[in-house]
Write a protein that holds these residues in place. Structure first.
Motif: not given
Length: 219
Positions: A177-178, A181-186
């Motif tokens: 699962i990434p 927030d709405l811009k970037s995910q780990k």
């Protein structure tokens, strides 16, 4: 396979597989699946030349077909075994679903947007692939058909999405699962060692469309 798949398309797929190898994807099963699935069928013919570039591309309903590297990376982390029951949260175009099916998974795929689910089901049917298609709030998972050997989320999620999905894993199962927030995910891999023990690993940063729903970002 009821779709046009020319020698040119197959050559373009071989080139894409070489690019993914150079980027560090070494899972032979995943590379073989990428080399088999005709990604161009998810594109209008005028965009044929874009189909095997390693980049995301817009599709219907404001969504995207994921970058092949992202699909390969998530599929590798999931470590699909033949016959494994996999829940895919976010059907999208259906391309990731095809890769999971090529890896031998029994796929349940749930999509928030009914039109996307319908289009994907029609396309996969033409290609000879069979999955269990659902329309609904994938941020809640789908416990009715669980538990699952693996869950893969193909949209950017807030951290609250993790718990309800982990509950639907079998012991020994993995959630990919990434999260961010709405811009970037780990990218996270969460392994269910036992009912009490969960192991979380962190990987690269990615940028996905937002996961919608109760445990996602509200629509």
């Amino acid at each position: 396979m009821g779709v046009k798949d020319s020698y040119k398309h197959k050559g373009m797929r071989r080139s894409l597989v070489r690019i993914l190898r150079e980027k560090g994807i070494v899972n032979e099963g995943v590379l073989e699946a990428i080399g088999t699935v005709p990604r161009h069928v998810f594109f209008d013919e005028i965009f044929d030349s874009h189909a095997y570039q390693d980049k995301a591309f817009p599709i219907a309903e404001g969504q995207t077909i994921s970058q092949p590297y992202t699909v390969a990376f998530q599929s590798d982390l999931l470590d699909v075994k033949p016959g494994a029951k996999i829940l895919e949260v976010g059907t999208g175009s259906g391309y990731q679903c095809c890769i999971l099916l090529e890896l031998g998974a029994d796929v349940v795929t749930i999509e928030y947007k009914e039109k996307l689910s319908m289009l994907a089901k029609q396309m996969l049917g033409k290609m000879g692939y069979h999955a269990h298609f659902l329309v609904g709030d994938g941020s809640n998972g789908y416990p009715q058909l669980g538990p699952y050997d693996g869950i893969i989320v193909t949209a950017g999620a807030p951290i609250r999405a993790i718990d309800p999905l982990v509950k639907q894993l079998k012991v020994g199962g993995k959630l990919i699962i990434p999260v961010g927030d709405l811009k970037s995910q780990k990218m996270l891999r969460i392994s269910k060692i036992s009912e009490q023990q969960i192991v979380q690993e962190e990987f690269n940063n990615f940028a996905f469309v937002p996961l919608l729903g109760d445990n996602g970002w509200k629509n």
